[in-house]
Motif scaffolding. Structure first.
Motif, PDB file in Angstrom:
ATOM      1  N   GLU A  45    -146.993 -61.834 -60.173  1.00  0.00           N
ATOM      2  CA  GLU A  45    -146.025 -61.452 -61.215  1.00  0.00           C
ATOM      3  C   GLU A  45    -144.604 -61.367 -60.646  1.00  0.00           C
ATOM      4  O   GLU A  45    -144.401 -61.282 -59.437  1.00  0.00           O
ATOM      5  CB  GLU A  45    -146.404 -60.099 -61.845  1.00  0.00           C
ATOM      6  CG  GLU A  45    -146.058 -58.886 -61.017  1.00  0.00           C
ATOM      7  CD  GLU A  45    -146.133 -57.568 -61.815  1.00  0.00           C
ATOM      8  OE1 GLU A  45    -146.069 -57.573 -63.048  1.00  0.00           O
ATOM      9  OE2 GLU A  45    -146.246 -56.514 -61.159  1.00  0.00           O
ATOM     10  N   TYR A  47    -141.564 -58.804 -60.986  1.00  0.00           N
ATOM     11  CA  TYR A  47    -141.184 -57.475 -61.460  1.00  0.00           C
ATOM     12  C   TYR A  47    -139.685 -57.343 -61.271  1.00  0.00           C
ATOM     13  O   TYR A  47    -139.172 -57.496 -60.164  1.00  0.00           O
ATOM     14  CB  TYR A  47    -141.938 -56.419 -60.637  1.00  0.00           C
ATOM     15  CG  TYR A  47    -141.732 -54.992 -61.116  1.00  0.00           C
ATOM     16  CD1 TYR A  47    -142.732 -54.339 -61.828  1.00  0.00           C
ATOM     17  CD2 TYR A  47    -140.551 -54.302 -60.848  1.00  0.00           C
ATOM     18  CE1 TYR A  47    -142.556 -53.033 -62.267  1.00  0.00           C
ATOM     19  CE2 TYR A  47    -140.372 -53.004 -61.292  1.00  0.00           C
ATOM     20  CZ  TYR A  47    -141.384 -52.369 -61.996  1.00  0.00           C
ATOM     21  OH  TYR A  47    -141.204 -51.075 -62.433  1.00  0.00           O
ATOM     22  N   THR A 210    -145.677 -63.319 -55.407  1.00  0.00           N
ATOM     23  CA  THR A 210    -145.318 -62.137 -56.177  1.00  0.00           C
ATOM     24  C   THR A 210    -143.856 -61.858 -55.854  1.00  0.00           C
ATOM     25  O   THR A 210    -143.452 -61.940 -54.696  1.00  0.00           O
ATOM     26  CB  THR A 210    -146.209 -60.953 -55.737  1.00  0.00           C
ATOM     27  OG1 THR A 210    -147.563 -61.377 -55.850  1.00  0.00           O
ATOM     28  CG2 THR A 210    -145.961 -59.731 -56.587  1.00  0.00           C
ATOM     29  N   ASP A 226    -141.710 -60.742 -65.583  1.00  0.00           N
ATOM     30  CA  ASP A 226    -142.841 -60.476 -66.469  1.00  0.00           C
ATOM     31  C   ASP A 226    -142.778 -59.022 -66.934  1.00  0.00           C
ATOM     32  O   ASP A 226    -143.070 -58.704 -68.076  1.00  0.00           O
ATOM     33  CB  ASP A 226    -144.170 -60.686 -65.725  1.00  0.00           C
ATOM     34  CG  ASP A 226    -144.282 -62.105 -65.216  1.00  0.00           C
ATOM     35  OD1 ASP A 226    -144.173 -63.020 -66.046  1.00  0.00           O
ATOM     36  OD2 ASP A 226    -144.434 -62.306 -63.989  1.00  0.00           O
TER      37      ASP A 226
END
Ligand SMILES: Nc1ncnc2c1ncn2[C@@H]1O[C@H](COP(=O)(O)OP(=O)(O)O)[C@@H](O)[C@H]1O
Ligand code: SF4
Ligand SMILES: [Mg+2]
Length: 322
Positions: A45, A47, A210, A226
């Motif tokens: 993801e 962040y 990530t 995300d």
């Protein structure tokens, strides 16, 4: 959700504030740059950590990278609390977590050619075969949109956008799992920003990375995150999947940040403007971090800090009135 790749629990970092006689006496109090911050990063993801300058974003990123030692809390990664590891124990994990920052030139030796700058992390990781190293360098140059032609150039011969491509290449060459990007496009023109952000998104998908993407710019964070965590005075005040946050910002500070984005403020959302000075969060500071600027603050807000709690699945807010 599954187990996080990395989990920050109750992170605290404070800096001493000395009285008029300086370090002759113990500190008068401390400035709490980060206090009680928890967040989880899930594999694959992006962040986005967003907030005004000085709210503690870089300090959080540096603690995750092991560059700043926190005063409290845990950073769990692959069964280890990174804050408890010695330098020697941290070293094998260091290749997994890499940094891309605003000004890569400041950390690069200006007398080293680009090829050699990119080979360096491979040498440190013990890759002995020179041909294999060169092949890896050429492959990463191509991935970040540079070419073989740049191999023998010096960093100062690159444009701002190309230098950031080099910074990203240097972080990616040892195939990390997590990249902390600290304001990576803040110094670039808007058109170049978009190119770099597109490239980061494509590389992230291709390499299964990530990303912890740190920025003061909500527009940039929205573009590629995300999930987003909104930070204020060393604490997370709201966290949500990007679409949920933009559809329904709950915290008065998030609403204030959105009010400053022209196309969002027009949508008739509550208008909260950021009045007053940004306070210093000393040890004596009490209550909600936002109470000195919040138009809805009550006596309770001035006394008691609200916990960050889930108000919808995945949407967390720290406000007594939500
Ligand atoms: N080494 C340091 N010594 C003293 N204060 C620091 C140090 N590093 C950061 N700070 C302070 O901590 C606060 C948070 O800084 P930082 O994490 O850089 O914020 P951001 O990245 O969100 O702009 C700021 O007030 C900053 O002045
Ligand atoms: S807890 Fe109180 S001061 Fe803090 S954001 Fe909510 S209403 Fe404002
Ligand atoms: Mg910063």
């Amino acid at each position: 959700m599954s187990t996080p790749l990395l989990e920050v629990k109750d992170l605290c970092k404070r800096y001493p504030i000395y009285g008029p006689l300086g370090k002759l006496f113990p500190p008068k109090t401390h400035m709490n740059a980060v206090s009680g911050l928890s967040l989880q990063l899930y594999e694959g993801e992006t962040y986005g950590l967003v907030g005004e300058s000085g709210c503690g974003k870089t300090t959080t990123g540096r603690c995750i990278l092991g560059l700043t030692h926190p005063d409290g809390g845990e950073i769990q990664y692959q069964g280890h609390d990174l804050t408890k590891l010695s330098d020697r124990e941290f070293r094998p994990l260091r290749r997994d977590i890499q940094l891309v920052f605003q000004d890569p030139l400041s950390s690069l030796n200006p007398r080293q050619r680009i090829g050699s700058l990119l080979e360096e992390p491979l040498i440190i990781q013990g890759m002995e075969d020179a041909d294999a190293r060169r092949a890896r360098v050429l492959a990463i140059l191509e991935k970040v949109g540079l070419s073989e032609e740049h191999y023998f150039r010096y960093p100062h011969e690159l444009s701002g956008g190309q230098v950031q491509r080099l910074g990203i290449a240097r972080a990616l060459i040892i195939e990390p799992k997590l990249i902390v990007c600290d304001e990576p496009v803040s110094a670039l023109d808007v058109s170049i920003q978009a190119q770099i952000l597109n490239m980061l998104t494509a590389l992230q998908r291709e390499m299964g990375l990530t990303l912890l993407f740190i920025s003061h710019d909500m527009g940039v964070v929205r573009y590629l995150s995300d999930r987003i965590g909104v930070m204020y005075l060393g604490a997370l005040v709201e966290e949500a999947p990007t679409d949920d946050l933009f559809a329904d910002p709950r915290h008065p500070y998030t609403q204030a940040l959105f009010s400053s984005i022209p196309d969002l403020s027009k949508r008739g959302k509550t208008h909260v403007s950021l009045g007053g000075e940004l306070p210093v969060r000393t040890d004596e500071f009490q209550g909600c971090v936002f109470h000195t600027r919040c138009p809805y603050a009550t006596d309770r807000c001035r006394r008691e800090a609200p916990a960050l709690r889930e108000v919808e699945p995945g949407h967390k807010v720290a406000c007594h009135q939500t």
